[in-house]
Write a protein that holds these residues in place. Structure first.
Motif, PDB file in Angstrom:
ATOM      1  N   PRO A   9       0.843  -1.192   0.000  1.00 11.11           N
ATOM      2  CA  PRO A   9       0.000   0.000   0.000  1.00 11.11           C
ATOM      3  C   PRO A   9       0.882   1.247   0.000  1.00 11.11           C
ATOM      4  N   VAL A  10       0.511   2.228  -0.788  1.00 14.40           N
ATOM      5  CA  VAL A  10       1.369   3.401  -0.955  1.00 14.40           C
ATOM      6  C   VAL A  10       0.560   4.668  -0.705  1.00 14.40           C
ATOM      7  N   TYR A  11       1.055   5.505   0.189  1.00 11.77           N
ATOM      8  CA  TYR A  11       0.448   6.819   0.370  1.00 11.77           C
ATOM      9  C   TYR A  11       1.547   7.846   0.625  1.00 11.77           C
ATOM     10  N   ASN A  12       1.741   8.733  -0.318  1.00  9.28           N
ATOM     11  CA  ASN A  12       2.745   9.796  -0.220  1.00  9.28           C
ATOM     12  C   ASN A  12       4.101   9.253   0.234  1.00  9.28           C
ATOM     13  N   ALA A  13       4.591   8.288  -0.520  1.00 12.19           N
ATOM     14  CA  ALA A  13       5.845   7.608  -0.162  1.00 12.19           C
ATOM     15  C   ALA A  13       6.930   7.831  -1.220  1.00 12.19           C
ATOM     16  N   GLU A  14       6.901   8.981  -1.864  1.00  8.58           N
ATOM     17  CA  GLU A  14       7.853   9.229  -2.950  1.00  8.58           C
ATOM     18  C   GLU A  14       9.311   9.137  -2.502  1.00  8.58           C
ATOM     19  N   GLY A  68      -7.271   4.330   3.200  1.00 10.10           N
ATOM     20  CA  GLY A  68      -6.453   3.729   4.246  1.00 10.10           C
ATOM     21  C   GLY A  68      -5.721   2.493   3.759  1.00 10.10           C
ATOM     22  N   ALA A  69      -4.682   2.122   4.515  1.00  5.20           N
ATOM     23  CA  ALA A  69      -3.835   0.992   4.115  1.00  5.20           C
ATOM     24  C   ALA A  69      -4.589  -0.322   4.115  1.00  5.20           C
ATOM     25  N   GLY A  70      -5.559  -0.483   5.031  1.00  4.90           N
ATOM     26  CA  GLY A  70      -6.323  -1.730   5.089  1.00  4.90           C
ATOM     27  C   GLY A  70      -7.091  -1.974   3.808  1.00  4.90           C
ATOM     28  N   ALA A  71      -7.793  -0.945   3.336  1.00  3.25           N
ATOM     29  CA  ALA A  71      -8.551  -1.069   2.084  1.00  3.25           C
ATOM     30  C   ALA A  71      -7.616  -1.317   0.912  1.00  3.25           C
ATOM     31  N   ALA A  72      -6.441  -0.685   0.929  1.00  2.84           N
ATOM     32  CA  ALA A  72      -5.466  -0.889  -0.150  1.00  2.84           C
ATOM     33  C   ALA A  72      -4.964  -2.332  -0.163  1.00  2.84           C
ATOM     34  N   ARG A  73      -4.706  -2.878   1.003  1.00  5.72           N
ATOM     35  CA  ARG A  73      -4.244  -4.269   1.067  1.00  5.72           C
ATOM     36  C   ARG A  73      -5.350  -5.236   0.643  1.00  5.72           C
ATOM     37  N   MET A  79      -6.403  -8.609  -6.313  1.00  4.85           N
ATOM     38  CA  MET A  79      -5.621  -8.570  -7.547  1.00  4.85           C
ATOM     39  C   MET A  79      -4.500  -9.610  -7.577  1.00  4.85           C
ATOM     40  N   ALA A  80      -4.205 -10.241  -6.450  1.00 11.12           N
ATOM     41  CA  ALA A  80      -3.056 -11.146  -6.358  1.00 11.12           C
ATOM     42  C   ALA A  80      -3.308 -12.474  -7.061  1.00 11.12           C
ATOM     43  N   HIS A  81      -2.257 -13.009  -7.684  1.00  2.38           N
ATOM     44  CA  HIS A  81      -2.320 -14.303  -8.361  1.00  2.38           C
ATOM     45  C   HIS A  81      -1.286 -15.294  -7.837  1.00  2.38           C
ATOM     46  N   GLY A  82      -0.480 -14.890  -6.862  1.00  2.00           N
ATOM     47  CA  GLY A  82       0.581 -15.754  -6.360  1.00  2.00           C
ATOM     48  C   GLY A  82       0.063 -16.895  -5.507  1.00  2.00           C
ATOM     49  N   GLU A  83       0.892 -17.919  -5.369  1.00  2.00           N
ATOM     50  CA  GLU A  83       0.546 -19.035  -4.495  1.00  2.00           C
ATOM     51  C   GLU A  83       0.486 -18.568  -3.043  1.00  2.00           C
ATOM     52  N   TYR A  84       1.378 -17.655  -2.681  1.00  2.00           N
ATOM     53  CA  TYR A  84       1.396 -17.049  -1.355  1.00  2.00           C
ATOM     54  C   TYR A  84       1.318 -15.530  -1.493  1.00  2.00           C
ATOM     55  N   ILE A  85       0.887 -14.900  -0.415  1.00  3.08           N
ATOM     56  CA  ILE A  85       0.785 -13.444  -0.363  1.00  3.08           C
ATOM     57  C   ILE A  85       1.696 -12.932   0.749  1.00  3.08           C
ATOM     58  N   ALA A  86       2.427 -11.863   0.435  1.00  2.00           N
ATOM     59  CA  ALA A  86       3.229 -11.163   1.441  1.00  2.00           C
ATOM     60  C   ALA A  86       2.817  -9.696   1.432  1.00  2.00           C
ATOM     61  N   PHE A  87       3.072  -9.009   2.549  1.00  2.00           N
ATOM     62  CA  PHE A  87       2.743  -7.592   2.654  1.00  2.00           C
ATOM     63  C   PHE A  87       3.992  -6.811   3.039  1.00  2.00           C
ATOM     64  N   MET A  88       4.168  -5.665   2.379  1.00  2.00           N
ATOM     65  CA  MET A  88       5.317  -4.812   2.645  1.00  2.00           C
ATOM     66  C   MET A  88       4.836  -3.373   2.743  1.00  2.00           C
ATOM     67  N   LEU A 164     -13.380 -13.899   6.600  1.00  2.00           N
ATOM     68  CA  LEU A 164     -13.096 -13.240   7.866  1.00  2.00           C
ATOM     69  C   LEU A 164     -11.707 -12.618   7.861  1.00  2.00           C
ATOM     70  N   ILE A 165     -10.787 -13.248   7.129  1.00  2.00           N
ATOM     71  CA  ILE A 165      -9.392 -12.804   7.142  1.00  2.00           C
ATOM     72  C   ILE A 165      -9.210 -11.687   6.125  1.00  2.00           C
ATOM     73  N   ARG A 166      -9.597 -10.501   6.523  1.00  2.00           N
ATOM     74  CA  ARG A 166      -9.425  -9.294   5.727  1.00  2.00           C
ATOM     75  C   ARG A 166      -9.017  -8.168   6.663  1.00  2.00           C
ATOM     76  N   PHE A 167      -8.498  -7.107   6.082  1.00  2.00           N
ATOM     77  CA  PHE A 167      -8.121  -5.951   6.878  1.00  2.00           C
ATOM     78  C   PHE A 167      -9.353  -5.088   7.125  1.00  2.00           C
ATOM     79  N   PRO A 168      -9.639  -4.742   8.381  1.00  3.05           N
ATOM     80  CA  PRO A 168     -10.730  -3.796   8.631  1.00  3.05           C
ATOM     81  C   PRO A 168     -10.360  -2.440   8.038  1.00  3.05           C
ATOM     82  N   GLU A 169     -11.350  -1.731   7.572  1.00  2.00           N
ATOM     83  CA  GLU A 169     -11.070  -0.452   6.908  1.00  2.00           C
ATOM     84  C   GLU A 169     -10.895   0.651   7.939  1.00  2.00           C
ATOM     85  N   LEU A 170      -9.777   0.567   8.641  1.00  2.00           N
ATOM     86  CA  LEU A 170      -9.387   1.550   9.639  1.00  2.00           C
ATOM     87  C   LEU A 170      -8.138   2.275   9.150  1.00  2.00           C
TER      88      LEU A 170
END
Length: 322
Positions: A9-14, A68-73, A79-88, A164-170
């Protein structure tokens, strides 16, 4: 097929996103897709990402209005197609170029739906929670920790099939909620002792405002109720300490706003604390415990209202003390 989808997730991270993308791109496991979800940035983040995209075709760019970052994730998960998901996060990086390779190999070898490693950064100690001493299977009921989700990878099908396993939109505190659901639903997860993820510091401390304070309280309330229901005593106490110290501090800074929603959230948070569980950890806690911010409100009410609205005060006291 992608082995891992890395969601950023990216917000003003230039100023930081280039190094973050470089850290991901230099991983020795090459079957990656790098999903950047721009959460309504107003700086040049998009330009930096698109420039890097020309150099690395694995980078994908998506834009959304600021939510917010939760909604972005969550969008990244779709959109993900990988066998596993990672977050950075857009200002962090991996500890070594082999971080994702170590995680993927361990996950595949042990048929683990969730696999984690150690975090590094200022103030992170070998405590068996942020840093794992040995590799092996952990049970969440024994682990009872909820921070630093970026050092884990998650089987995409496991996440995708469990809504259930999602990010709350906080705006804040969305990642501990995601992690406790992901780990508690499966209970048993695999860990490796290798250094995986490098955290560059607290992401929210300098930008906490009234809205974020309220979201912080919402997240804590949700986790307090969850840990009480699941009888996760140690984690419940950890969350209680965050409420009593950090969230209470931010709330008291905003008491002069007169925001009624903030007051209601403080009452809800106070009621979400399972005092019986807290007492099992700390025998000094009173059975009629009240958050310091609510005590402040109570004192101010008595001092300035001089009990003129005694009926209202009695009702408020009953609500606060249950």
């Amino acid at each position: 097929m992608y082995k891992i989808s890395v969601i950023v997730p990216v917000y003003n991270a230039e100023s930081t996103i280039k190094n973050t993308l470089k850290s991901i791109g230099e991983q020795t496991i090459k079957e990656l897709e790098i999903i950047c979800v721009d959460d309504g940035s107003t700086d040049a983040s998009a330009d930096v990402i698109k420039k890097e995209q020309k150099e690395d075709g694995r980078i994908k760019y998506y834009f959304q209005k600021n939510q917010g970052a939760g909604a972005a994730r969550n969008k990244g998960i779709v959109m993900a197609h990988g066998e596993y998901i990672a977050f950075m996060d857009a200002d962090d990086e991996y500890a070594t170029n082999d971080s994702l390779l170590h995680l993927y190999r361990a996950a595949k070898k042990n048929k683990a739906k969730v696999c984690g490693g150690s975090a590094v950064g200022n103030g992170i100690s070998d405590d068996g929670q942020r840093r794992f001493i040995t590799s092996g299977w952990y049970e969440f009921k024994e682990y009872q920790f909820d921070y630093m989700f970026g050092r884990f990878i998650f089987n995409r099908d496991y996440i995708w099939n469990n809504k259930l396993i999602r990010f709350p939109e906080l705006k804040v505190y969305e990642d501990p909620i995601f992690l406790i659901y992901a780990l508690s639903e499966i209970n048993r997860f695999y860990v490796i002792a290798e250094d995986i993820y490098h955290y560059n510091g607290e992401h929210q401390v300098l930008t906490m405002n009234l809205d974020k304070t309220k979201d912080y309280l919402r997240g804590l309330i949700r986790e307090l109720r969850f840990t009480s229901k699941k009888r996760l005593i140690n984690l419940h106490y950890i969350v209680f300490e965050r409420l009593e110290k950090e969230a209470n501090y931010y709330a008291e800074k905003n008491l002069d706003s007169g925001d009624l929603e903030l007051f209601k959230l403080l009452i809800d948070a106070n009621q979400a604390v399972d005092l019986q569980m807290i007492y099992e950890v700390d025998k000094k806690k009173r059975k009629n415990y009240m958050l310091p911010a609510l005590n402040t409100i109570w004192t101010m009410s008595n001092k300035y209202l001089k009990l003129q609205n005694s009926a209202v005060i009695k009702i408020s006291k009953k609500l606060i003390r249950r």
